[in-house]
Design a protein around this motif. Sequence first.
Motif, PDB file in Angstrom:
ATOM      1  N   THR A  16      36.696  14.793   8.631  1.00  0.00           N
ATOM      2  CA  THR A  16      37.260  13.896   7.611  1.00  0.00           C
ATOM      3  C   THR A  16      38.417  14.579   6.880  1.00  0.00           C
ATOM      4  O   THR A  16      38.614  15.801   6.988  1.00  0.00           O
ATOM      5  CB  THR A  16      36.187  13.556   6.563  1.00  0.00           C
ATOM      6  OG1 THR A  16      35.840  14.755   5.855  1.00  0.00           O
ATOM      7  CG2 THR A  16      34.947  12.990   7.219  1.00  0.00           C
ATOM      8  N   LEU A  43      47.251  11.630   7.334  1.00  0.00           N
ATOM      9  CA  LEU A  43      46.310  11.154   8.355  1.00  0.00           C
ATOM     10  C   LEU A  43      46.618   9.705   8.742  1.00  0.00           C
ATOM     11  O   LEU A  43      46.572   9.340   9.922  1.00  0.00           O
ATOM     12  CB  LEU A  43      44.863  11.272   7.843  1.00  0.00           C
ATOM     13  CG  LEU A  43      44.237  12.661   7.939  1.00  0.00           C
ATOM     14  CD1 LEU A  43      42.953  12.744   7.126  1.00  0.00           C
ATOM     15  CD2 LEU A  43      43.963  13.061   9.393  1.00  0.00           C
ATOM     16  N   LYS A  44      46.967   8.888   7.764  1.00  0.00           N
ATOM     17  CA  LYS A  44      47.338   7.497   8.056  1.00  0.00           C
ATOM     18  C   LYS A  44      48.565   7.431   8.945  1.00  0.00           C
ATOM     19  O   LYS A  44      48.632   6.637   9.887  1.00  0.00           O
ATOM     20  CB  LYS A  44      47.611   6.741   6.750  1.00  0.00           C
ATOM     21  CG  LYS A  44      46.351   6.345   6.025  1.00  0.00           C
ATOM     22  CD  LYS A  44      46.490   4.960   5.383  1.00  0.00           C
ATOM     23  CE  LYS A  44      45.104   4.412   5.080  1.00  0.00           C
ATOM     24  NZ  LYS A  44      45.118   3.407   3.998  1.00  0.00           N
ATOM     25  N   GLN A  47      47.685   8.391  12.403  1.00  0.00           N
ATOM     26  CA  GLN A  47      46.970   7.331  13.110  1.00  0.00           C
ATOM     27  C   GLN A  47      47.941   6.239  13.567  1.00  0.00           C
ATOM     28  O   GLN A  47      47.859   5.763  14.699  1.00  0.00           O
ATOM     29  CB  GLN A  47      45.889   6.728  12.204  1.00  0.00           C
ATOM     30  CG  GLN A  47      45.100   5.636  12.905  1.00  0.00           C
ATOM     31  CD  GLN A  47      43.724   5.421  12.296  1.00  0.00           C
ATOM     32  OE1 GLN A  47      43.458   5.810  11.170  1.00  0.00           O
ATOM     33  NE2 GLN A  47      42.838   4.795  13.057  1.00  0.00           N
ATOM     34  N   VAL A  52      46.060  10.540  16.174  1.00  0.00           N
ATOM     35  CA  VAL A  52      44.627  10.631  15.877  1.00  0.00           C
ATOM     36  C   VAL A  52      44.026   9.226  15.881  1.00  0.00           C
ATOM     37  O   VAL A  52      44.743   8.236  15.748  1.00  0.00           O
ATOM     38  CB  VAL A  52      44.356  11.285  14.492  1.00  0.00           C
ATOM     39  CG1 VAL A  52      44.970  12.661  14.386  1.00  0.00           C
ATOM     40  CG2 VAL A  52      44.858  10.382  13.365  1.00  0.00           C
ATOM     41  N   THR A  53      42.720   9.155  16.060  1.00  0.00           N
ATOM     42  CA  THR A  53      41.988   7.894  15.868  1.00  0.00           C
ATOM     43  C   THR A  53      40.941   8.158  14.793  1.00  0.00           C
ATOM     44  O   THR A  53      40.658   9.321  14.472  1.00  0.00           O
ATOM     45  CB  THR A  53      41.254   7.463  17.146  1.00  0.00           C
ATOM     46  OG1 THR A  53      40.392   8.535  17.555  1.00  0.00           O
ATOM     47  CG2 THR A  53      42.221   7.150  18.263  1.00  0.00           C
ATOM     48  N   SER A  54      40.370   7.079  14.253  1.00  0.00           N
ATOM     49  CA  SER A  54      39.346   7.305  13.236  1.00  0.00           C
ATOM     50  C   SER A  54      38.216   6.301  13.365  1.00  0.00           C
ATOM     51  O   SER A  54      38.409   5.185  13.848  1.00  0.00           O
ATOM     52  CB  SER A  54      39.953   7.217  11.840  1.00  0.00           C
ATOM     53  OG  SER A  54      40.200   5.873  11.491  1.00  0.00           O
ATOM     54  N   ARG A  66      35.414   8.607   6.775  1.00  0.00           N
ATOM     55  CA  ARG A  66      36.265   8.277   7.903  1.00  0.00           C
ATOM     56  C   ARG A  66      36.505   9.561   8.703  1.00  0.00           C
ATOM     57  O   ARG A  66      37.130  10.500   8.202  1.00  0.00           O
ATOM     58  CB  ARG A  66      37.574   7.690   7.403  1.00  0.00           C
ATOM     59  CG  ARG A  66      38.498   7.214   8.509  1.00  0.00           C
ATOM     60  CD  ARG A  66      39.621   6.342   7.974  1.00  0.00           C
ATOM     61  NE  ARG A  66      39.138   5.060   7.474  1.00  0.00           N
ATOM     62  CZ  ARG A  66      38.840   4.010   8.251  1.00  0.00           C
ATOM     63  NH1 ARG A  66      39.024   4.091   9.554  1.00  0.00           N
ATOM     64  NH2 ARG A  66      38.402   2.900   7.702  1.00  0.00           N
ATOM     65  N   TYR A  68      38.163  11.594  11.653  1.00  0.00           N
ATOM     66  CA  TYR A  68      39.366  11.556  12.490  1.00  0.00           C
ATOM     67  C   TYR A  68      39.196  12.423  13.732  1.00  0.00           C
ATOM     68  O   TYR A  68      38.609  13.501  13.674  1.00  0.00           O
ATOM     69  CB  TYR A  68      40.575  12.035  11.700  1.00  0.00           C
ATOM     70  CG  TYR A  68      41.030  11.029  10.668  1.00  0.00           C
ATOM     71  CD1 TYR A  68      41.951  10.048  11.004  1.00  0.00           C
ATOM     72  CD2 TYR A  68      40.521  11.054   9.375  1.00  0.00           C
ATOM     73  CE1 TYR A  68      42.372   9.116  10.070  1.00  0.00           C
ATOM     74  CE2 TYR A  68      40.928  10.129   8.429  1.00  0.00           C
ATOM     75  CZ  TYR A  68      41.859   9.155   8.782  1.00  0.00           C
ATOM     76  OH  TYR A  68      42.261   8.238   7.854  1.00  0.00           O
TER      77      TYR A  68
END
Lengths: 182, 182
Positions: A16, A43-44, A47, A52-54, A66, A68
Amino acid sequence: MLKFAILGFLNYAPMTGYEIKQRIDRSTTHFWHAELSQIYVTLKELQKNEEVTSTLEEQSGRPDKRVYTITPKGRQDLHQWLEDSQVELSPKKELLILKIFFAAQLEPWQVRSQLQTALSLHRKQLEYYRHEAAESIRASGAEFPLLTQDVRMWEATRRFGEQYEELYVHWIEEMLAEFSEE
Amino acid sequence: MLKFAILGFLNYAPMTGYEIKQRIDRSTTHFWHAELSQIYVTLKELQKNEEVTSTLEEQSGRPDKRVYTITPKGRQDLHQWLEDSQVELSPKKELLILKIFFAAQLEPWQVRSQLQTALSLHRKQLEYYRHEAAESIRASGAEFPLLTQDVRMWEATRRFGEQYEELYVHWIEEMLAEFSEE
DNA sequence: CGCACCATGTAATGCGTTACATGATTTT
DNA sequence: AAAATCATGTAACGCATTACATGGTGCG
């Protein structure tokens, strides 16, 4: 650049934003730091950029978290960055040195006072590198025997920090010696 | 913080934004740097804040220039900043060290290559401190005999830079020695 | 002829910090 | 009872970088 620090940590394991912040604080913070809010923002962006995915994990009694995970694209970007060599020095911003540059405006006792304050900060930081940081790297090495190469690199960065603080402490002590005779 | 570097230079003599940039590039750039555009922006803010005043000087055959002068208020702010001691370390951002932290991902030859590139940059910078920087401070001392205290401070910051680059070069050389056996 | 230097600035964008908002659980 | 920890995020602001725009002089 923060994105690469984040990808670097996610490359070890999914985690996270909150946990990334803790890892940074325990390891890179003295040559690369970040605020939590900025980690969430980055992080947003990562994505959106498919690095990255979450997934949202529900927890009982605590806020959902959340988690990641780095994607192959993220891994590739991280590698690319690691491989590319820098052609310029990292720009430094050292407030104490800037102040000393203009410190002829001050009385000698004021210069000494500035130096004393800085000295105790840097001595404390030096102790941190010598003890807590060294111990925490040793602990990680014991906990994750597969990461010998990584531990070796972490230790190298710790030594850099230690030597940097030694230099700083030494430089300030010399300055104090020079300014004590006035 | 750039504002204090600018006030610091204007405290010696009135000058233009362009000239401030040149002074920075010749002296503080390795512990405090700035882009010209940002200097112009900051000068405007300083003027709005009544820490500097400016007059437009016409020139024949060249663009007019705007000469900035520090005000008593600006001088006071500069002094206040010089006197206040910092309670925290300047945050560092060292890209090479961050990369090394994650460099277990790389092959030893790639690590060596990174280190080699950095080594030549830092060796060059070390030479700069030892020769050009030292010479330019000596020259200022000869030109402005009233500024002995200032020259002493400038020289102290130069030594810091020199020692920092010595440390960097030394650390990289040790890393290379360690990674040459693979 | 082209490049560097002198000299100023605006606009867009990037990156980071600080403040604000929420709320349960665990430790002191 | 208060503080720290877990956990996420938005909004405002600050500071710096890069790109763009302008235009004459002097040097090789």
